[in-house]
Write an enzyme that holds these catalytic residues in place. Sequence first.
Site, short mmCIF file in Angstrom:
data_model
loop_
_atom_site.label_atom_id
_atom_site.label_comp_id
_atom_site.label_asym_id
_atom_site.label_seq_id
_atom_site.Cartn_x
_atom_site.Cartn_y
_atom_site.Cartn_z
N ASP A 52 -12.98 -8.72 3.72
CA ASP A 52 -14.21 -8.78 2.92
C ASP A 52 -14.81 -10.18 3.02
OD1 ASP A 52 -14.13 -6.09 2.06
OD2 ASP A 52 -14.81 -6.65 0.04
N TYR A 62 0.79 -1.23 0.00
CA TYR A 62 0.00 0.00 0.00
C TYR A 62 0.82 1.29 0.00
CZ TYR A 62 -4.64 -2.08 0.49
OH TYR A 62 -5.82 -2.74 0.25
N ASP A 116 -6.84 -6.65 3.89
CA ASP A 116 -7.91 -6.08 3.06
C ASP A 116 -8.78 -7.21 2.52
OD1 ASP A 116 -9.34 -4.18 1.44
OD2 ASP A 116 -8.22 -4.95 -0.27
N ASP A 135 -3.77 -18.53 2.16
CA ASP A 135 -4.70 -19.34 1.35
C ASP A 135 -5.43 -20.34 2.25
OD1 ASP A 135 -2.17 -20.47 1.68
OD2 ASP A 135 -1.95 -21.14 -0.40
N LYS A 142 2.23 -15.32 4.08
CA LYS A 142 2.60 -16.21 2.98
C LYS A 142 4.11 -16.39 3.08
CE LYS A 142 1.43 -18.42 -0.84
NZ LYS A 142 0.46 -19.54 -0.95
C1 IPM Z 1 -10.89 -0.94 2.54
C2 IPM Z 1 -10.86 -0.48 1.10
C3 IPM Z 1 -9.60 0.34 0.85
C4 IPM Z 1 -8.39 -0.54 1.11
C5 IPM Z 1 -9.53 0.98 -0.55
C6 IPM Z 1 -10.79 1.73 -0.92
C7 IPM Z 1 -8.34 1.86 -0.68
O1 IPM Z 1 -10.94 -1.57 0.25
O2 IPM Z 1 -10.96 -0.07 3.42
O3 IPM Z 1 -10.87 -2.14 2.78
O4 IPM Z 1 -7.93 -1.24 0.21
O5 IPM Z 1 -7.90 -0.52 2.24
MN MN Z 2 -11.24 -3.47 1.26
#
Ligand code: IPM
Ligand code: MN
Length: 365
Positions: free
Chosen positions: A248, A136, A244, A220, A187
């Site tokens: 999700d 990042y 990140d 993984d 990893k």
């Molecule tokens: C998150 C988002 C951000 C990230 C993006 C929008 C830069 O996906 O907050 O998870 O990758 O951290």
């Molecule tokens: Mn994200």
Amino acid sequence: MSYRLATIPGDGIGPEVTREAMKCLDVALGRVGLKVDRHEYGLGKDHYLRTGEPISEGILEELRGFDAIFLGAVGHPDVKPGILEKGLLLRLRFEFDQYINLRPVKLYPGVATPLRDKRPEDIDFVVVRENTECLYTGVGGILKQGAPDEVAQQTAIYTRKGTERCVRWAFELARSRPEKRLALVDKANVLTYGHGLWRRVFEEVGQEYPDVARDAYYVDACCMLMVEAPEKLDTVVTCNMFGDIITDLGASVQGGIGIAASGNINPEGVSMFEPVHGSAPPFAGKNVVNPLAAILAGAMMARYMGSADESPAEALGREKAAKLIETAVESVLGAGRIPDLSVHSGLGTDQIGDMIAEAITEASA
Ligand code: IPM
Ligand code: MN
Ligand code: NAD
């Protein structure tokens, strides 16, 4: 006392969910005799298109004077991808050195998980995502753009200082939870330099926490574990990029992105709280998205925001306010009043906010 809070409602659904989060935060803080003074910053797509910059040095300087920042969401199809995400969101995370990204994965009672046979007691872990390094940092570049022999390089950076402060914070958090178990997700079998450093730091710092059980999973395999046996996870620490992605997945297993909260924490500075989800442009202004992610980010803010001039009683009050919000969310969901956390719940964003605010008012303090 009154805490100084900067809000950045942002783009798309950001303003709608921010409104509900602030509604609930005000009620909860009010119940413990605290309040916030809010200053709203109109940053995001419109500000960028008007001024040509995602954020000015002047505003960045002003933000330093707040006890916390709340961000709705940024990003819009009218602006090239990356400009607002990197120029505003990541800029703030980096500028304020918010090196912890805390993302709880908790299945509340009354919420449907896509994982068959898993119950709330099986899905209750927290991800500590390193928030200032890894892929990042923006280190890299492009050579001979568009040419057949074009070269693109994007470099992951890991420092001992950055890794150690994150790992240490995760050990402290793991120690404070009943299970006292910390898993490193990496990893290291391929990223032998970068994640080799993570492994060494994890073992070294771990010596100082003999009461915390240590696990290590390759990312993984961790994805499989999150789906097949999430009960094995309690506190997870991982790098920025993997954090990140797995959060999700975490949002999904806890019933949907509509409930996933996130805190960008600088334990010594100004922290920023936000839902995990983005600006979901197609749903902006429709009053259909779920504000629980933002509301729970508000609870996390009450817990973690700092202020140099608060008393121990006020700090306890913040923790109480955080619990009031979380308990209200739990009771409303547990009663089956929000059958679906997606945009198809049939409930308005404001209606859900009202339900939680009401439950906070009615709860015994
Ligand atoms: C998150 C988002 C951000 C990230 C993006 C929008 C830069 O996906 O907050 O998870 O990758 O951290
Ligand atoms: Mn994200
Ligand atoms: P998104 O999270 O905005 O939306 C993806 C889908 O998730 C939506 O279509 C919707 O179905 C669902 N969703 C999102 N929020 C919800 C909520 N509160 N309640 C119910 N359902 C919800 O992700 P995206 O579509 O990939 O990104 C849209 C924009 O947001 C992009 O510009 C992206 O870069 C940006 N983004 C910003 C942040 C942030 O500000 N923290 C985070 C992620 C993405």
